[in-house]
Design an enzyme around this catalytic site. Structure first.
Site, PDB file in Angstrom:
ATOM      1  N   GLY A   1       0.814  -1.215   0.000  1.00 21.41           N
ATOM      2  CA  GLY A   1       0.000   0.000   0.000  1.00 21.41           C
ATOM      3  C   GLY A   1       0.839   1.252   0.000  1.00 21.41           C
TER       4      GLY A   1
ATOM      5  N   TYR B   1      -7.694 -17.052   3.824  1.00 27.22           N
ATOM      6  CA  TYR B   1      -7.286 -15.950   2.952  1.00 27.22           C
ATOM      7  C   TYR B   1      -7.730 -16.213   1.512  1.00 27.22           C
ATOM      8  CZ  TYR B   1      -4.230 -12.667   0.449  1.00 27.22           C
ATOM      9  OH  TYR B   1      -3.729 -11.677  -0.375  1.00 27.22           O
TER      10      TYR B   1
END
Length: 350
Positions: free
Chosen positions: A43, A208
């Site tokens: 990010g 996940y």
């Protein structure tokens, strides 16, 4: 059909000459961009790339105020602060109130226009932990929280001008969606609830993967309810991008497991850097392939077919069910969701 090709994956990870940002970059002057999960790793690298293209406003959505503030300072060191305002807005997708508060703040403090939304926050854990809302943590963060914030910010994307790059919602996905199906959970009345009830260590080892399949289903469902973007409807492009296996802290909770040790060994020669993964995300956000990307999955700078399962009638039915379940859950969290779905989205069959 969309099968996971191991040899192609190795070629992409180890031998692909990734395009430089300059080959597809665009001037982002006047644009407002939000990157969620921007204080570290992928990010942060993505936010740095965006900052270099001079957007008017770059908002970092970070769980930690301290780390978010540090990320802002790091980004500001490499740009002209008179051209781009970089801000840290605290948000934790584990907490629904913080998500609603983030949307409220955007309504108060932004100019009503959002050009690019990067939903990057993700959790990969083998430990079962329930949130205050009763959902297993990775289901809440990776899917429900991501879906809630995306829907709450959608109206502001329709206010963005239809100019390159077309307003865009980019959900960060993964090749791991190829590895699972909802065939077992689909036998129960509610797929997401059935997944939430699976708490064993074996179930958590694949959690996940399931959330990445939910990401794909959500993005495709949202895109199907937003007709192909045009100057008339001002709909954003909605797409899912796999940045590839990058060297970040995503797997930090699995470092002591056998699986974690094996992954750590392979990561020494297979992982991309966060900077490289960030470039892949930027491509999904800035590419001129508007209609081609809408509702699709991309990886390594190309659009690829999703998993076989997701394209079967059973997969399509599971996608419809998980969309309906997600909206039903989120309407109870924030009443604006119902209004947005009714007023901003269309029936995909119409």
């Amino acid at each position: 059909m969309g099968k996971f090709e191991g040899i192609q994956y190795i070629k992409d990870q180890c031998f692909m000459d990734l395009p430089e940002l300059s080959s597809f970059a665009q001037d982002l002057s006047g644009k407002t961009i939000i990157v969620i999960g921007a204080n570290i790793g992928l990010g942060l690298a993505t936010a740095k790339h965006f900052a270099s293209l001079k957007p008017s406003r770059l908002i970092l959505g970070c769980r930690s105020k301290e780390k978010g503030d540090a990320a802002v300072k790091e980004i500001q060191q490499g740009i002209d602060s008179s051209e781009t305002t970089v801000e840290n807005w605290e948000i934790d997708l584990e907490k629904n109130k913080m998500i609603s508060d983030f949307a409220d703040r955007f309504e108060r403090e932004a100019n009503g226009q959002l050009d690019i939304l990067i939903m990057n926050a993700g959790l990969n854990t083998i430990c079962h932990t329930s949130t205050e809302s009763g959902w297993e943590k990775s289901i809440q963060v990776n899917h429900l929280g991501t879906a809630l914030l995306t829907l709450l910010l959608l109206p502001y994307m329709k206010n963005a001008p239809y100019s390159p790059p077309t307003p865009r919602i980019v959900v960060v996905g993964s090749e791991t969606h190829y590895f699972v199906t909802f065939k077992k959970q689909a036998r129960k009345p509610n797929i997401i609830e059935a997944l939430n009830e699976e708490t064993s260590s074996g179930a958590m080892s694949e959690r996940y993967y399931y959330t990445k399949l939910l990401n794909l289903f959500f993005a495709r469902s949202l895109a199907a309810r937003l007709p192909s973007p045009s100057a008339e409807n001002r709909n954003p492009v909605v797409t899912v991008v796999n940045p590839g296996w990058c060297k970040t802290e995503l797997m930090r909770d699995q470092q002591t497991t056998l699986k974690g040790r094996v992954i750590r060994v392979f990561s020494l020669f297979m992982c991309r850097t966060a900077e490289e993964g960030g470039r892949v995300i930027l491509w999904a956000a800035l590419s001129h392939l508007d209609n081609e990307l809408h509702g699709r999955y991309s990886t390594s700078f190309r659009i690829e077919e999703e998993s076989d399962y997701s394209l079967t009638p059973q997969g399509r039915e599971a996608e419809k069910r998980t969309w309906d379940e997600t909206i039903s859950i989120l309407e109870k969290v924030d009443p604006r969701v119902k209004t947005i779905v009714q007023e901003q989205l269309t029936n995909p069959s119409s």
